[in-house]
Design an enzyme around this catalytic site. Structure first.
Site, PDB file in Angstrom:
ATOM      1  N   SER A  33       0.821  -1.221   0.000  1.00  0.00           N
ATOM      2  CA  SER A  33       0.000   0.000   0.000  1.00  0.00           C
ATOM      3  C   SER A  33       0.850   1.263   0.000  1.00  0.00           C
ATOM      4  O   SER A  33       1.788   1.409   0.783  1.00  0.00           O
ATOM      5  CB  SER A  33      -0.922   0.025   1.219  1.00  0.00           C
ATOM      6  OG  SER A  33      -1.565   1.288   1.283  1.00  0.00           O
ATOM      7  N   LEU A  34       0.486   2.186  -0.886  1.00  0.00           N
ATOM      8  CA  LEU A  34       1.218   3.455  -0.974  1.00  0.00           C
ATOM      9  C   LEU A  34       0.479   4.579  -0.247  1.00  0.00           C
ATOM     10  O   LEU A  34       0.921   5.727  -0.262  1.00  0.00           O
ATOM     11  CB  LEU A  34       1.434   3.824  -2.453  1.00  0.00           C
ATOM     12  CG  LEU A  34       2.312   2.820  -3.214  1.00  0.00           C
ATOM     13  CD1 LEU A  34       2.358   3.136  -4.684  1.00  0.00           C
ATOM     14  CD2 LEU A  34       3.728   2.787  -2.636  1.00  0.00           C
ATOM     15  N   LYS A  59     -13.576  -4.042   2.118  1.00  0.00           N
ATOM     16  CA  LYS A  59     -14.418  -2.871   1.844  1.00  0.00           C
ATOM     17  C   LYS A  59     -15.903  -3.134   2.083  1.00  0.00           C
ATOM     18  O   LYS A  59     -16.652  -2.233   2.429  1.00  0.00           O
ATOM     19  CB  LYS A  59     -14.196  -2.384   0.407  1.00  0.00           C
ATOM     20  CG  LYS A  59     -12.831  -1.728   0.227  1.00  0.00           C
ATOM     21  CD  LYS A  59     -12.649  -1.149  -1.157  1.00  0.00           C
ATOM     22  CE  LYS A  59     -11.284  -0.469  -1.243  1.00  0.00           C
ATOM     23  NZ  LYS A  59     -11.093   0.280  -2.476  1.00  0.00           N
ATOM     24  N   GLY A  85     -14.770  -6.904 -14.974  1.00  0.00           N
ATOM     25  CA  GLY A  85     -14.583  -7.254 -13.570  1.00  0.00           C
ATOM     26  C   GLY A  85     -15.800  -6.896 -12.741  1.00  0.00           C
ATOM     27  O   GLY A  85     -16.617  -6.033 -13.122  1.00  0.00           O
ATOM     28  N   GLY A 102     -14.319  -5.828  -5.731  1.00  0.00           N
ATOM     29  CA  GLY A 102     -14.641  -4.888  -4.658  1.00  0.00           C
ATOM     30  C   GLY A 102     -14.814  -3.447  -5.094  1.00  0.00           C
ATOM     31  O   GLY A 102     -15.602  -2.721  -4.500  1.00  0.00           O
ATOM     32  N   ARG A 124     -15.574 -12.643 -15.294  1.00  0.00           N
ATOM     33  CA  ARG A 124     -15.306 -14.077 -15.510  1.00  0.00           C
ATOM     34  C   ARG A 124     -16.377 -14.922 -14.816  1.00  0.00           C
ATOM     35  O   ARG A 124     -16.925 -15.857 -15.391  1.00  0.00           O
ATOM     36  CB  ARG A 124     -13.903 -14.385 -14.964  1.00  0.00           C
ATOM     37  CG  ARG A 124     -13.495 -15.810 -15.088  1.00  0.00           C
ATOM     38  CD  ARG A 124     -12.119 -16.018 -14.526  1.00  0.00           C
ATOM     39  NE  ARG A 124     -12.046 -15.679 -13.092  1.00  0.00           N
ATOM     40  CZ  ARG A 124     -10.965 -15.817 -12.354  1.00  0.00           C
ATOM     41  NH1 ARG A 124      -9.847 -16.270 -12.902  1.00  0.00           N
ATOM     42  NH2 ARG A 124     -10.972 -15.484 -11.077  1.00  0.00           N
ATOM     43  N   THR A 125     -16.675 -14.581 -13.561  1.00  0.00           N
ATOM     44  CA  THR A 125     -17.746 -15.270 -12.843  1.00  0.00           C
ATOM     45  C   THR A 125     -19.010 -14.432 -13.002  1.00  0.00           C
ATOM     46  O   THR A 125     -19.184 -13.409 -12.347  1.00  0.00           O
ATOM     47  CB  THR A 125     -17.385 -15.387 -11.342  1.00  0.00           C
ATOM     48  OG1 THR A 125     -16.061 -15.886 -11.234  1.00  0.00           O
ATOM     49  CG2 THR A 125     -18.351 -16.276 -10.601  1.00  0.00           C
TER      50      THR A 125
HETATM   51  P1  ATR Z   1     -13.026  -9.671  -4.814  1.00  0.00           P
HETATM   52  O1  ATR Z   1     -13.645 -10.434  -5.956  1.00  0.00           O
HETATM   53  O2  ATR Z   1     -12.736 -10.519  -3.612  1.00  0.00           O
HETATM   54  O3  ATR Z   1     -13.706  -8.395  -4.513  1.00  0.00           O
HETATM   55  P2  ATR Z   1     -11.094  -8.162  -6.183  1.00  0.00           P
HETATM   56  O4  ATR Z   1      -9.616  -8.233  -6.179  1.00  0.00           O
HETATM   57  O5  ATR Z   1     -11.762  -6.923  -5.774  1.00  0.00           O
HETATM   58  O6  ATR Z   1     -11.570  -9.351  -5.293  1.00  0.00           O
HETATM   59  O7  ATR Z   1     -11.662  -8.572  -7.603  1.00  0.00           O
HETATM   60  C1  ATR Z   1     -11.006  -9.366  -8.438  1.00  0.00           C
HETATM   61  C2  ATR Z   1     -11.642  -9.199  -9.822  1.00  0.00           C
HETATM   62  O8  ATR Z   1     -10.695  -9.623 -10.788  1.00  0.00           O
HETATM   63  C3  ATR Z   1     -12.866 -10.069 -10.004  1.00  0.00           C
HETATM   64  O9  ATR Z   1     -13.732  -9.432 -10.907  1.00  0.00           O
HETATM   65  C4  ATR Z   1     -12.252 -11.325 -10.610  1.00  0.00           C
HETATM   66  O10 ATR Z   1     -13.120 -12.125 -11.362  1.00  0.00           O
HETATM   67  P3  ATR Z   1     -13.908 -13.351 -10.667  1.00  0.00           P
HETATM   68  O11 ATR Z   1     -15.079 -12.722  -9.989  1.00  0.00           O
HETATM   69  O12 ATR Z   1     -14.296 -14.233 -11.792  1.00  0.00           O
HETATM   70  O13 ATR Z   1     -12.938 -14.002  -9.713  1.00  0.00           O
HETATM   71  C5  ATR Z   1     -11.248 -10.715 -11.529  1.00  0.00           C
HETATM   72  N1  ATR Z   1     -10.194 -11.658 -11.902  1.00  0.00           N
HETATM   73  C6  ATR Z   1      -9.177 -12.110 -11.120  1.00  0.00           C
HETATM   74  N2  ATR Z   1      -8.377 -12.942 -11.815  1.00  0.00           N
HETATM   75  C7  ATR Z   1      -8.913 -13.040 -13.078  1.00  0.00           C
HETATM   76  C8  ATR Z   1      -8.557 -13.738 -14.272  1.00  0.00           C
HETATM   77  N3  ATR Z   1      -7.470 -14.520 -14.334  1.00  0.00           N
HETATM   78  N4  ATR Z   1      -9.335 -13.562 -15.365  1.00  0.00           N
HETATM   79  C9  ATR Z   1     -10.434 -12.777 -15.319  1.00  0.00           C
HETATM   80  N5  ATR Z   1     -10.822 -12.079 -14.233  1.00  0.00           N
HETATM   81  C10 ATR Z   1     -10.088 -12.213 -13.120  1.00  0.00           C
END
Ligand code: ATR
Length: 277
Positions: free
Chosen positions: A14-15, A66, A135, A138, A159-160
């Site tokens: 963290s910066l 968050k 994406g 968070g 992705r999900t």
């Molecule tokens: P969190 O999902 O816990 O809030 P984040 O760091 O805020 O974590 O979010 C990570 C984001 O990057 C998510 O949208 C994640 O997609 P998933 O919901 O499918 O996990 C996305 N992400 C991380 N790695 C990825 C990858 N290799 N390809 C595509 N999306 C990715």
């Protein structure tokens, strides 16, 4: 000493301490210090108690807390409620309040560069434009919240897919696309995923067709600022698109947090910008 903190996990990268301690010195808040603390979910209640007791004056919250911090708070500001995402904590009238300054920080990053930077876009002409957000993590809701009233068509893909569908419940105007699909044309593409944080990682969506002259005004915005230029941005630059990284959003969210705690509007000048290089 007045103690300020950023909490998260991981936190070593963290910066925020660099920026806030710089401003604290600059504005002669010599009894204030800003530190980072790695915490686990079970520590969140204690942190809020420390703020309530005055042992900590203010805090920033980062990944992955968050949203998880919300049940422990007494109040949320409008944007924190709307996005279910809190990045700043402060005690007001004996209540610990959660604020979201990511959203306004993002919007400032768009607004302030226009028309000074060749990479900027006119913030007043987003209506009927196509904005594609990659994406659903968070910080994504903060970006949507900043853009939702500008009249743009906002497309979201994760992705999900279920997580994108969840965001659509908060923001019904969103158009959710399958991962890998693109809207018909994009004026702005924003990477809110964590892909690119590790060098050589790349978002697997193909924008190679964005190399035509009429695409030179499409802005590719990556919220990641370290590394400074992700592959997502490198490729966009090579194609002749506009590019922006997350540095100005980061500095602007910090500016608003600092203002909540101290009532000072800190200056984002070249010296501060260089601290992140
Ligand atoms: P969190 O999902 O816990 O809030 P984040 O760091 O805020 O974590 O979010 C990570 C984001 O990057 C998510 O949208 C994640 O997609 P998933 O919901 O499918 O996990 C996305 N992400 C991380 N790695 C990825 C990858 N290799 N390809 C595509 N999306 C990715």
């Amino acid at each position: 000493m007045k103690k300020y903190l950023v909490i998260g996990s991981p936190i070593s990268h963290s910066l925020s301490p660099l920026i806030h301690n710089h401003w604290m010195k600059k504005y002669h808040l010599l009894d204030s210090v800003y530190e980072k603390r790695k915490v686990e979910e079970k520590d969140l209640k204690n942190i809020i108690d420390e703020i309530r007791e005055g042992e900590i004056v203010g805090a920033n919250v980062t990944v992955p807390f968050k949203k998880l911090i919300i049940p422990f708070l007494d109040e949320l500001d409008f944007t924190a409620k709307e996005t279910q995402s809190v990045n700043t904590l402060f005690k007001v009238n004996n209540k610990v309040v959660g604020y979201n300054t990511d959203s306004v920080g993002f919007w400032d990053s768009i607004k302030e560069l226009y028309p000074y930077s060749k990479n900027s876009i006119d913030p007043n002409s987003l209506d009927s434009k196509h904005i594609f957000i990659l994406g659903a993590g968070g910080v994504t809701a903060s970006i949507i919240s900043a853009l939702k009233n500008e009249g743009a068509n906002i497309f979201l893909s994760n992705r999900t897919k279920e997580k994108a569908d969840e965001l659509k419940k908060l923001f019904p105007g969103l158009k959710v696309l399958e991962w890998g699909k693109k809207p018909p044309a994009c004026n702005i593409v924003i990477n809110t995923t964590s892909v690119g944080l590790i060098k050589d990682e790349e978002v697997k969506i193909d924008f190679s067709d964005y190399d035509k002259d009429f695409h030179k005004n499409t802005l590719f915005y990556d919220l990641i600022y370290n590394p400074k230029e992700t592959i997502f941005l490198k490729k966009a630059k090579l194609r002749g698109n506009k590019t922006m990284n997350g540095k100005m959003m980061f500095l602007n969210q910090a500016k608003y947090a600092f203002n909540i705690w101290t009532k000072i509007v800190p200056e984002i000048n070249d010296e501060v910008i260089k601290l992140l290089d």
